[in-house]
Design a protein around this motif. Structure first.
Motif, PDB file in Angstrom:
ATOM      1  N   PRO A   1       0.662  -0.617   0.144  1.00  0.00           N
ATOM      2  CA  PRO A   1      -0.154  -0.051   0.262  1.00  0.00           C
ATOM      3  C   PRO A   1       0.710   1.426   0.258  1.00  0.00           C
ATOM      4  CG  PRO A   1      -1.177  -1.683   1.946  1.00  0.00           C
ATOM      5  CD  PRO A   1       0.302  -2.106   1.214  1.00  0.00           C
ATOM      6  N   VAL A   2       2.260   1.221   0.726  1.00  0.00           N
ATOM      7  CA  VAL A   2       3.031   2.669   0.603  1.00  0.00           C
ATOM      8  C   VAL A   2       3.378   3.118  -0.882  1.00  0.00           C
ATOM      9  CG1 VAL A   2       4.964   3.666   1.981  1.00  0.00           C
ATOM     10  CG2 VAL A   2       3.519   1.529   3.396  1.00  0.00           C
ATOM     11  N   ILE A   3       4.209   2.089  -1.563  1.00  0.00           N
ATOM     12  CA  ILE A   3       4.589   2.125  -2.686  1.00  0.00           C
ATOM     13  C   ILE A   3       3.449   2.714  -3.870  1.00  0.00           C
ATOM     14  CG2 ILE A   3       4.119  -0.412  -3.570  1.00  0.00           C
ATOM     15  CD1 ILE A   3       7.041   2.099  -4.244  1.00  0.00           C
ATOM     16  N   GLU A   4       2.836   2.292  -3.523  1.00  0.00           N
ATOM     17  CA  GLU A   4       1.054   2.401  -4.292  1.00  0.00           C
ATOM     18  C   GLU A   4       1.183   3.789  -4.557  1.00  0.00           C
ATOM     19  OE1 GLU A   4      -1.990  -0.094  -4.404  1.00  0.00           O
ATOM     20  OE2 GLU A   4      -0.518  -1.901  -5.280  1.00  0.00           O
ATOM     21  N   ARG A   5       0.402   4.272  -3.259  1.00  0.00           N
ATOM     22  CA  ARG A   5       0.201   5.714  -2.433  1.00  0.00           C
ATOM     23  C   ARG A   5       1.299   6.558  -3.218  1.00  0.00           C
ATOM     24  NH1 ARG A   5       1.773   8.338   1.076  1.00  0.00           N
ATOM     25  NH2 ARG A   5       3.197   6.483   2.512  1.00  0.00           N
ATOM     26  N   LEU A   6       3.058   6.172  -2.839  1.00  0.00           N
ATOM     27  CA  LEU A   6       4.175   7.477  -3.680  1.00  0.00           C
ATOM     28  C   LEU A   6       3.717   7.209  -4.538  1.00  0.00           C
ATOM     29  CD1 LEU A   6       6.564   5.865  -0.943  1.00  0.00           C
ATOM     30  CD2 LEU A   6       5.512   7.736  -0.697  1.00  0.00           C
ATOM     31  N   LEU A   7       3.621   6.340  -5.180  1.00  0.00           N
ATOM     32  CA  LEU A   7       3.670   6.312  -6.995  1.00  0.00           C
ATOM     33  C   LEU A   7       2.287   7.004  -7.522  1.00  0.00           C
ATOM     34  CD1 LEU A   7       4.873   3.219  -7.888  1.00  0.00           C
ATOM     35  CD2 LEU A   7       6.361   4.368  -8.688  1.00  0.00           C
ATOM     36  N   GLU A   8       0.715   6.933  -6.847  1.00  0.00           N
ATOM     37  CA  GLU A   8       0.126   7.799  -7.112  1.00  0.00           C
ATOM     38  C   GLU A   8       0.138   9.159  -6.224  1.00  0.00           C
ATOM     39  OE1 GLU A   8      -4.529   8.388  -6.114  1.00  0.00           O
ATOM     40  OE2 GLU A   8      -3.592   6.451  -5.466  1.00  0.00           O
ATOM     41  N   GLU A   9       0.966   9.507  -5.771  1.00  0.00           N
ATOM     42  CA  GLU A   9       1.449  10.911  -5.107  1.00  0.00           C
ATOM     43  C   GLU A   9       1.978  11.479  -6.215  1.00  0.00           C
ATOM     44  OE1 GLU A   9       0.612  10.340  -0.362  1.00  0.00           O
ATOM     45  OE2 GLU A   9       2.766  10.404  -1.271  1.00  0.00           O
ATOM     46  N   HIS A  10       2.830  10.895  -6.906  1.00  0.00           N
ATOM     47  CA  HIS A  10       3.785  11.280  -7.531  1.00  0.00           C
ATOM     48  C   HIS A  10       2.931  11.717  -9.252  1.00  0.00           C
ATOM     49  CE1 HIS A  10       7.747  11.869  -9.564  1.00  0.00           C
ATOM     50  NE2 HIS A  10       7.307  10.902 -10.907  1.00  0.00           N
ATOM     51  N   ALA A  11       2.278  10.615  -9.202  1.00  0.00           N
ATOM     52  CA  ALA A  11       1.463  10.761 -10.546  1.00  0.00           C
ATOM     53  C   ALA A  11       0.823  12.198 -10.462  1.00  0.00           C
ATOM     54  CB  ALA A  11       0.942   9.665 -10.727  1.00  0.00           C
ATOM     55  N   VAL A  12       0.337  12.295  -9.434  1.00  0.00           N
ATOM     56  CA  VAL A  12      -0.580  13.686  -9.430  1.00  0.00           C
ATOM     57  C   VAL A  12       0.028  14.692  -9.138  1.00  0.00           C
ATOM     58  CG1 VAL A  12      -2.241  14.497  -7.359  1.00  0.00           C
ATOM     59  CG2 VAL A  12      -2.564  11.869  -8.185  1.00  0.00           C
ATOM     60  N   GLU A  13       1.245  14.726  -8.223  1.00  0.00           N
ATOM     61  CA  GLU A  13       1.508  16.068  -8.245  1.00  0.00           C
ATOM     62  C   GLU A  13       2.420  16.654  -9.592  1.00  0.00           C
ATOM     63  OE1 GLU A  13       5.354  14.636  -5.207  1.00  0.00           O
ATOM     64  OE2 GLU A  13       3.421  14.648  -3.463  1.00  0.00           O
ATOM     65  N   LEU A  14       2.737  15.366 -10.084  1.00  0.00           N
ATOM     66  CA  LEU A  14       2.856  16.061 -11.885  1.00  0.00           C
ATOM     67  C   LEU A  14       1.553  16.649 -12.758  1.00  0.00           C
ATOM     68  CD1 LEU A  14       5.347  12.708 -12.628  1.00  0.00           C
ATOM     69  CD2 LEU A  14       6.004  15.608 -12.134  1.00  0.00           C
ATOM     70  N   GLY A  15       0.089  16.287 -12.206  1.00  0.00           N
ATOM     71  CA  GLY A  15      -0.315  16.970 -12.896  1.00  0.00           C
ATOM     72  C   GLY A  15      -1.624  15.730 -13.413  1.00  0.00           C
ATOM     73  N   ALA A  16      -1.601  14.306 -12.970  1.00  0.00           N
ATOM     74  CA  ALA A  16      -2.521  13.235 -13.654  1.00  0.00           C
ATOM     75  C   ALA A  16      -3.704  12.799 -13.174  1.00  0.00           C
ATOM     76  CB  ALA A  16      -1.335  11.453 -13.564  1.00  0.00           C
ATOM     77  N   HIS A  17      -5.159  12.974 -13.465  1.00  0.00           N
ATOM     78  CA  HIS A  17      -6.029  12.969 -13.096  1.00  0.00           C
ATOM     79  C   HIS A  17      -6.241  11.148 -12.324  1.00  0.00           C
ATOM     80  CE1 HIS A  17      -7.039  16.900 -13.897  1.00  0.00           C
ATOM     81  NE2 HIS A  17      -6.217  16.720 -14.426  1.00  0.00           N
ATOM     82  N   VAL A  18      -6.709  11.293 -11.103  1.00  0.00           N
ATOM     83  CA  VAL A  18      -7.012   9.956 -10.497  1.00  0.00           C
ATOM     84  C   VAL A  18      -8.320  10.266 -10.082  1.00  0.00           C
ATOM     85  CG1 VAL A  18      -6.483   8.158  -8.844  1.00  0.00           C
ATOM     86  CG2 VAL A  18      -4.266   9.736 -10.138  1.00  0.00           C
ATOM     87  N   ARG A  19      -9.517   9.027 -10.761  1.00  0.00           N
ATOM     88  CA  ARG A  19     -10.665   8.946  -9.968  1.00  0.00           C
ATOM     89  C   ARG A  19     -10.579   7.558  -9.977  1.00  0.00           C
ATOM     90  NH1 ARG A  19     -13.974  11.324 -14.847  1.00  0.00           N
ATOM     91  NH2 ARG A  19     -15.602  10.053 -13.475  1.00  0.00           N
ATOM     92  N   ARG A  20     -11.284   7.638  -8.878  1.00  0.00           N
ATOM     93  CA  ARG A  20     -11.743   5.796  -7.744  1.00  0.00           C
ATOM     94  C   ARG A  20     -13.244   5.837  -8.268  1.00  0.00           C
ATOM     95  NH1 ARG A  20      -8.120   3.039  -5.807  1.00  0.00           N
ATOM     96  NH2 ARG A  20      -5.547   4.355  -5.395  1.00  0.00           N
ATOM     97  N   GLY A  21     -13.452   4.629  -7.734  1.00  0.00           N
ATOM     98  CA  GLY A  21     -14.557   4.277  -8.113  1.00  0.00           C
ATOM     99  C   GLY A  21     -14.970   4.233  -9.671  1.00  0.00           C
ATOM    100  N   CYS A  22     -14.066   4.050 -10.618  1.00  0.00           N
ATOM    101  CA  CYS A  22     -14.720   4.824 -11.744  1.00  0.00           C
ATOM    102  C   CYS A  22     -14.352   3.122 -12.338  1.00  0.00           C
ATOM    103  CB  CYS A  22     -14.326   5.471 -12.714  1.00  0.00           C
ATOM    104  SG  CYS A  22     -14.641   7.054 -11.788  1.00  0.00           S
ATOM    105  N   ALA A  23     -14.479   2.015 -13.414  1.00  0.00           N
ATOM    106  CA  ALA A  23     -14.365   1.424 -13.850  1.00  0.00           C
ATOM    107  C   ALA A  23     -15.045   0.617 -15.198  1.00  0.00           C
ATOM    108  CB  ALA A  23     -15.488  -0.760 -13.200  1.00  0.00           C
TER     109      ALA A  23
END
Length: 501
Positions: A118-140
């Motif tokens: 969970p930590v490495i996944e969180r760190l990579l997601e935070e990195h992507a978001v900081e760079l400007g990626a949009h993340v939407r959860r609960g979307c299949a």
């Protein structure tokens, strides 16, 4: 290529066909998050959709191998990740055969980094978001259709989104792969292993004494203290159940009794899961504007801990190539090199995990082969070859005839500015020039130039791709220009191909 929608079949409006994003990524695991970050380094508009509403809560420890650690260093992420992990020697990975770290591992990061998933996944997601990626959860993702201009993606709530490309990073049961109709041949699970964290009802001394004899035969079994009175339990199970259904504590008790003759009084689990040993490889990694990466493209037993690493390495290989396609400067064949390079690497991982699985079998024949290989690994060359295979530092892409370094990754050598990987944070190519007479010319918007980099480099000039692999070695400017054009397209100021997107 069209895939029927589940919603209103009426034609989409013109506005609907205008791409809101350059790339939509299905799945925000390590592969999807790393890919999103790689794309954002090149200002690609990225949306990551994740069907889970919350990140994983159970604390499974995963191991980052040398090549993945190098890639994190290459993108300036390693210092963020290191405090959350625990280093251990880079040895003893192949079929859990206990051998020391081989000599000559050519890396400034020659260790394994154990880190909670969970930590490495969180760190990579935070990195992507900081760079400007949009993340939407609960979307299949439930459906999509592609045409010559892009992909229209439908989500479970009926919303339709338009992008130029769709990437399936949505795991072993990938919806994107299934909708795409790409075959996933291989072998189904033959055995199953239960994994979880729970409390035990007996002293540690009793656990240690019981395990000592069992581990000689059942090497995929352990009970280890995790901290706070909790133990990590991994135990082979009889039969193969539905992996979509989590195991129960009673399943663990029965499996422990079958292997150890006792259930160690396990109780109060924090989380329980199961994994199988299915081995499958996608027939294709790309169909038009839809591509696959990570577990959506390949699955294998977790022996040697290569799965997460393989997906992250897929992402770094694909990211700059897809960005080049979106930005309009990619050579015609560049995006096809993703499958050409990464699918053979995955096939090799599948083969080495098959071999390791056999070596872990308690059958007499398998144990005899294991004893023989254990002897052979006393030879330094054998031990190093197998560790380089597991850690992916031995990967060499086929770039044609040339020196042994061609197609391999360049280690994090010292340069006059510090470390080589510090110069690759932006995801651009890099020319290391010891001649003082080479230039990147019209490719300077895509490739950096470092003159007189280091005496440690014993060749006149090296062209590195953004993933750190050596694309050219030499001292001839005309030959360099040919390879710059091959990997980085038409130089700035020259006419570019029509209709690229």
């Amino acid at each position: 290529m069209r895939f029927p929608f589940t919603g209103d079949p009426s034609p989409a409006s013109d506005a609907e066909h205008a791409p809101a994003y350059d790339v939509i990524i299905a799945g925000c695991g390590p592969t999807g998050a790393m890919l999103a970050a790689e794309l954002r380094l090149h200002d690609v508009r990225v949306l990551v959709v994740e069907k889970e509403t919350e990140p994983k809560s159970f604390v499974r420890i995963v191991g980052l191998h040398i090549r993945s650690i190098e890639l994190l260093a290459m993108r300036g992420l390693l210092e963020r990740v290191l405090p959350h992990g625990r280093r251990r020697p880079a040895g003893g990975f192949f079929a859990a055969i206990d051998k020391p770290v081989p000599k000559g591992l050519d890396s400034a990061h020659a260790y394994l980094l154990g880190i909670p998933q969970p930590v490495i996944e969180r760190l990579l997601e935070e990195h992507a978001v900081e760079l400007g990626a949009h993340v939407r959860r609960g979307c299949a993702v439930t459906a999509f259709e592609q045409d010559d201009e892009g992909v229209t993606v439908e989500l479970a709530d009926g919303e339709r989104l338009r992008s130029r490309y769709l990437i399936g990073c949505d795991g072993a049961r990938s919806t994107v792969r299934k909708l795409l109709g790409v075959g996933f041949p291989g072998e189904p699970s033959q055995t199953e292993t239960l994994m979880g964290e729970m409390h035990v009802g007996v002293p540690q001394e009793e656990i240690t004494a019981t395990m000592a004899g069992i581990r000689e035969i059942h090497r995929s079994f352990w009970i280890r203290p995790f901290g706070g009175g909790v133990h990590s339990v991994v135990v082979p199970a009889s039969g193969v159940a539905d992996r979509a259904e989590p195991p129960t504590l009673e399943d663990f008790r029965q499996a422990l009794r079958a292997i150890a003759g006792t259930d160690f009084g396990v109780h109060s689990p924090r989380w329980l899961s199961r994994f199988g040993d299915a081995t499958r490889l996608a027939e294709r990694y790309r169909v038009g504007r839809v591509l696959l990466a990570g577990d959506a493209a390949h699955i294998h037993p977790p022996i040697g801990g290569q799965g997460l690493n393989l997906g992250v390495q897929d992402a770094v290989n694909l990211g700059w190539k897809l960005a080049a396609q979106v930005r309009g400067w990619a050579p015609d064949t560049l995006l096809d090199t993703y499958q050409a390079e990464r699918r053979p690497v995955a096939a090799d991982v599948l083969d080495n995990t098959r071999a390791q699985r056999e070596l872990l079998s308690p059958e007499p024949g398998a144990q005899a082969v294991r004893r023989l290989l254990t002897e052979l690994m006393d030879f330094e060359e054998v031990n190093r070859h197998l560790i380089e295979k597991i850690t992916a530092v031995g990967v060499r892409y086929d770039f044609g005839e040339g020196p042994g370094l061609l197609g391999r990754r360049l280690p994090d050598i010292e340069v006059k500015q510090g470390r080589l990987y510090d110069l690759l944070h932006r995801g651009r190519g890099l020319l290391l020039d010891r001649t003082g007479g080479l230039t990147v010319g019209g490719w300077s918007d895509r490739v950096d130039h470092l003159a007189d980099p280091t005496a440690a480099l014993d060749v006149p000039g090296v062209l590195l791709r953004p993933d750190g692999h050596v694309a050219w070695i030499g001292d001839d400017q005309r030959d360099l220009d040919h390879h710059l054009r091959h990997w980085f397209g038409t130089p700035a100021g020259s006419p570019r191909p029509e209709g690229r997107s």
